[in-house]
Design a protein around this motif. Structure first.
Motif, PDB file in Angstrom:
ATOM      1  N   GLY A  30       0.821  -1.207   0.000  1.00  9.09           N
ATOM      2  CA  GLY A  30       0.000   0.000   0.000  1.00  9.09           C
ATOM      3  C   GLY A  30       0.850   1.250   0.000  1.00  9.09           C
ATOM      4  N   VAL A  31       1.938   1.232   0.744  1.00  6.10           N
ATOM      5  CA  VAL A  31       2.859   2.370   0.787  1.00  6.10           C
ATOM      6  C   VAL A  31       3.489   2.588  -0.590  1.00  6.10           C
ATOM      7  CG1 VAL A  31       5.046   3.198   1.732  1.00  6.10           C
ATOM      8  CG2 VAL A  31       3.326   2.197   3.252  1.00  6.10           C
ATOM      9  N   CYS A  32       3.784   1.493  -1.305  1.00  9.13           N
ATOM     10  CA  CYS A  32       4.372   1.617  -2.649  1.00  9.13           C
ATOM     11  C   CYS A  32       3.437   2.373  -3.589  1.00  9.13           C
ATOM     12  CB  CYS A  32       4.676   0.229  -3.225  1.00  9.13           C
ATOM     13  SG  CYS A  32       6.095  -0.593  -2.472  1.00  9.13           S
ATOM     14  N   VAL A  34       1.191   4.593  -2.682  1.00 10.83           N
ATOM     15  CA  VAL A  34       1.216   5.990  -2.225  1.00 10.83           C
ATOM     16  C   VAL A  34       2.496   6.684  -2.697  1.00 10.83           C
ATOM     17  CG1 VAL A  34       1.311   7.486  -0.197  1.00 10.83           C
ATOM     18  CG2 VAL A  34      -0.274   5.549  -0.243  1.00 10.83           C
ATOM     19  N   VAL A  35       3.624   5.976  -2.628  1.00 10.61           N
ATOM     20  CA  VAL A  35       4.882   6.534  -3.110  1.00 10.61           C
ATOM     21  C   VAL A  35       4.782   6.835  -4.603  1.00 10.61           C
ATOM     22  CG1 VAL A  35       7.324   6.023  -3.549  1.00 10.61           C
ATOM     23  CG2 VAL A  35       6.317   5.483  -1.330  1.00 10.61           C
ATOM     24  N   GLY A  36       4.139   5.924  -5.354  1.00 10.73           N
ATOM     25  CA  GLY A  36       3.925   6.171  -6.775  1.00 10.73           C
ATOM     26  C   GLY A  36       3.115   7.430  -7.009  1.00 10.73           C
ATOM     27  N   GLU A  37       2.119   7.667  -6.159  1.00 11.14           N
ATOM     28  CA  GLU A  37       1.319   8.895  -6.264  1.00 11.14           C
ATOM     29  C   GLU A  37       2.184  10.128  -6.019  1.00 11.14           C
ATOM     30  OE1 GLU A  37      -2.875   6.915  -4.571  1.00 11.14           O
ATOM     31  OE2 GLU A  37      -1.706   8.320  -3.337  1.00 11.14           O
ATOM     32  N   LEU A  38       3.040  10.041  -5.011  1.00 12.97           N
ATOM     33  CA  LEU A  38       3.903  11.178  -4.674  1.00 12.97           C
ATOM     34  C   LEU A  38       4.912  11.456  -5.786  1.00 12.97           C
ATOM     35  CD1 LEU A  38       4.574  10.294  -0.930  1.00 12.97           C
ATOM     36  CD2 LEU A  38       3.232  12.231  -1.759  1.00 12.97           C
ATOM     37  N   ILE A  39       5.514  10.400  -6.306  1.00 15.10           N
ATOM     38  CA  ILE A  39       6.526  10.574  -7.359  1.00 15.10           C
ATOM     39  C   ILE A  39       5.893  11.155  -8.620  1.00 15.10           C
ATOM     40  CG2 ILE A  39       8.070   9.344  -8.938  1.00 15.10           C
ATOM     41  CD1 ILE A  39       8.575   7.355  -6.654  1.00 15.10           C
ATOM     42  N   GLU A  46      -4.788  14.341  -2.487  1.00 12.32           N
ATOM     43  CA  GLU A  46      -5.900  14.519  -1.563  1.00 12.32           C
ATOM     44  C   GLU A  46      -6.173  13.218  -0.817  1.00 12.32           C
ATOM     45  OE1 GLU A  46      -9.953  14.284  -3.782  1.00 12.32           O
ATOM     46  OE2 GLU A  46      -8.588  15.448  -5.054  1.00 12.32           O
ATOM     47  N   SER A  47      -6.770  13.345   0.362  1.00 11.28           N
ATOM     48  CA  SER A  47      -6.888  12.209   1.271  1.00 11.28           C
ATOM     49  C   SER A  47      -7.606  11.011   0.670  1.00 11.28           C
ATOM     50  CB  SER A  47      -7.596  12.636   2.559  1.00 11.28           C
ATOM     51  OG  SER A  47      -8.882  13.166   2.273  1.00 11.28           O
ATOM     52  N   SER A  48      -8.643  11.244  -0.146  1.00 12.07           N
ATOM     53  CA  SER A  48      -9.396  10.126  -0.720  1.00 12.07           C
ATOM     54  C   SER A  48      -8.519   9.291  -1.658  1.00 12.07           C
ATOM     55  CB  SER A  48     -10.625  10.640  -1.471  1.00 12.07           C
ATOM     56  OG  SER A  48     -10.246  11.509  -2.533  1.00 12.07           O
ATOM     57  N   ILE A  49      -7.711   9.950  -2.491  1.00 11.32           N
ATOM     58  CA  ILE A  49      -6.822   9.238  -3.407  1.00 11.32           C
ATOM     59  C   ILE A  49      -5.718   8.538  -2.627  1.00 11.32           C
ATOM     60  CG2 ILE A  49      -5.140   9.535  -5.272  1.00 11.32           C
ATOM     61  CD1 ILE A  49      -6.856  11.789  -6.341  1.00 11.32           C
ATOM     62  N   PHE A  50      -5.209   9.223  -1.618  1.00 11.99           N
ATOM     63  CA  PHE A  50      -4.174   8.656  -0.747  1.00 11.99           C
ATOM     64  C   PHE A  50      -4.670   7.368  -0.109  1.00 11.99           C
ATOM     65  CE2 PHE A  50      -1.798   8.117   3.118  1.00 11.99           C
ATOM     66  CZ  PHE A  50      -0.535   8.634   2.864  1.00 11.99           C
ATOM     67  N   ILE A  51      -5.857   7.415   0.486  1.00  8.91           N
ATOM     68  CA  ILE A  51      -6.405   6.260   1.204  1.00  8.91           C
ATOM     69  C   ILE A  51      -6.779   5.139   0.247  1.00  8.91           C
ATOM     70  CG2 ILE A  51      -8.340   5.464   2.625  1.00  8.91           C
ATOM     71  CD1 ILE A  51      -8.345   8.280   3.907  1.00  8.91           C
ATOM     72  N   ALA A 105     -12.321  -6.149  -2.120  1.00  2.34           N
ATOM     73  CA  ALA A 105     -11.946  -4.863  -1.519  1.00  2.34           C
ATOM     74  C   ALA A 105     -10.864  -4.172  -2.342  1.00  2.34           C
ATOM     75  CB  ALA A 105     -11.456  -5.082  -0.086  1.00  2.34           C
ATOM     76  N   GLY A 106      -9.852  -4.919  -2.797  1.00  4.86           N
ATOM     77  CA  GLY A 106      -8.774  -4.336  -3.585  1.00  4.86           C
ATOM     78  C   GLY A 106      -9.255  -3.817  -4.924  1.00  4.86           C
ATOM     79  N   LEU A 107     -10.120  -4.584  -5.601  1.00  8.61           N
ATOM     80  CA  LEU A 107     -10.611  -4.183  -6.913  1.00  8.61           C
ATOM     81  C   LEU A 107     -11.596  -3.020  -6.802  1.00  8.61           C
ATOM     82  CD1 LEU A 107     -11.031  -7.697  -8.570  1.00  8.61           C
ATOM     83  CD2 LEU A 107      -9.237  -6.011  -9.009  1.00  8.61           C
ATOM     84  N   VAL A 108     -12.404  -3.003  -5.752  1.00  3.35           N
ATOM     85  CA  VAL A 108     -13.326  -1.884  -5.554  1.00  3.35           C
ATOM     86  C   VAL A 108     -12.551  -0.595  -5.283  1.00  3.35           C
ATOM     87  CG1 VAL A 108     -15.037  -0.901  -3.972  1.00  3.35           C
ATOM     88  CG2 VAL A 108     -15.310  -3.241  -4.802  1.00  3.35           C
ATOM     89  N   ALA A 109     -11.526  -0.685  -4.413  1.00  2.36           N
ATOM     90  CA  ALA A 109     -10.704   0.493  -4.121  1.00  2.36           C
ATOM     91  C   ALA A 109     -10.051   1.020  -5.394  1.00  2.36           C
ATOM     92  CB  ALA A 109      -9.641   0.157  -3.074  1.00  2.36           C
ATOM     93  N   ALA A 110      -9.524   0.099  -6.221  1.00  2.00           N
ATOM     94  CA  ALA A 110      -8.907   0.508  -7.478  1.00  2.00           C
ATOM     95  C   ALA A 110      -9.952   1.093  -8.421  1.00  2.00           C
ATOM     96  CB  ALA A 110      -8.206  -0.682  -8.135  1.00  2.00           C
ATOM     97  N   GLY A 111     -11.151   0.477  -8.445  1.00  2.00           N
ATOM     98  CA  GLY A 111     -12.212   0.965  -9.317  1.00  2.00           C
ATOM     99  C   GLY A 111     -12.630   2.386  -8.976  1.00  2.00           C
ATOM    100  N   LEU A 112     -12.605   2.712  -7.685  1.00  2.00           N
ATOM    101  CA  LEU A 112     -12.965   4.069  -7.257  1.00  2.00           C
ATOM    102  C   LEU A 112     -11.911   5.091  -7.683  1.00  2.00           C
ATOM    103  CD1 LEU A 112     -14.382   3.308  -3.695  1.00  2.00           C
ATOM    104  CD2 LEU A 112     -15.664   3.989  -5.733  1.00  2.00           C
TER     105      LEU A 112
END
Length: 292
Positions: A30-32, A34-39, A46-51, A105-112
């Protein structure tokens, strides 16, 4: 005895689930993301994308942990009888249900995060499960499947923030792929006896331990070369070399020690040192990127 006491009931089931999922590894996945988002974006999203990014990485990786034990049940009965599934601390039905819940859960989170994120997550889900089901013993091809999925965690982060055009994102994905492939091959050289029992076709078993470690060392050398591309292309300021150079020197040093290792435990120690080197680098790079 109380049903909630250690060894029985809810407490025992919670421990079994913890041992099955190994949450520290999905958390790292999960951290990876988030790191991809930061890079990719250059700022904290924003918090929703982060989470959602973290949850997508966590649950997709958790699914791989769960299905790994499900498909390895017969092998684990012999080699790891204390694992949750072969020990009976958790049933095959419970593992299957948990795997489905984590997958959803993983696919729904990605779908969002959007249709492209969902498509990439689905590809990663399919490849990781194919690896656990049938391709774990295929040697180099299986190693590449694992390395690909890990590298795509960073790309998923880029997709989440809509910045696949950032060359640093692809540089990091390439670095992760090459590093993990080198580690997977080296790991096979450290676990030849176990792989022999599983009839695995690792590079070490097919071509010898020294050749496997030599190939691993070449991949770590390629890692160092790729890490210089952002500076040669002008994507990063030369002042950031103070982060990259120490990492590259550490990688080269520990890789040389790995290739010279004679005992499995010594080799595993060198692999852990390689991981720590890259972990400190990622932390430092992200910290500097956010502050810079």
């Amino acid at each position: 005895m109380n049903d909630n006491s250690p060894g029985t009931g809810i407490a025992a089931k919670a421990i079994a689930l913890h041992d099955l999922v190994k949450p520290e590894l999905p958390a790292a996945a999960g951290v990876c993301v988030v790191v991809g988002e930061l890079i990719a974006s250059g700022y904290v999203p924003e918090s929703s994308i982060f989470i959602l990014g973290f949850l997508a990485g966590f649950f997709l990786s958790g699914t791989a942990m769960i299905t790994n034990d499900y498909f390895d049940l017969e092998v684990d009965r012999v080699n790891h009888p204390a694992r949750p599934l072969p020990s009976g601390r958790i049933s095959a039905k419970e593992v299957m249900i948990l795997g489905l819940l984590f997958s959803a859960a993983g696919l729904v989170a990605a779908g969002l995060l959007g249709p492209i994120a969902l498509a990439l997550a689905l590809i990663m889900w399919i490849i990781s499960n194919l690896y656990n089901w049938r391709y774990k013993e295929t040697g180099l091809f299986g190693n590449m499947m694992v390395a690909f999925c890990l590298s795509q965690l960073f790309v998923l982060g880029g997709v989440a923030v809509g910045r696949l055009d950032n060359p640093m994102l692809w540089t990091f994905a390439a670095l992760v792929f090459v590093f993990d492939l080198g580690e997977e091959i080296a790991g096979g050289a450290m676990d030849m006896e176990g792989d022999r029992k599983r009839s695995a076709r690792s590079i070490a078993l097919l071509y010898g331990r020294e050749n496997a470690l030599r190939l691993s060392g070449m991949l770590f050398g390629l890692f160092v070369l790729i890490s210089m591309i952002p500076f040669l292309m002008g994507w990063l300021e030369s002042t950031l070399l103070f982060i990259f150079v120490p990492m590259d020197l550490a990688i080269l040093y520990f890789a040389s020690k790995l290739m010279a290792s004679r005992w499995a435990e010594d080799g595993r120690t060198r692999i852990r040192q390689l991981y720590l080197s890259t972990m400190f680098f990622v932390i430092g790079f992200i910290a500097v990127s956010v502050i810079w």
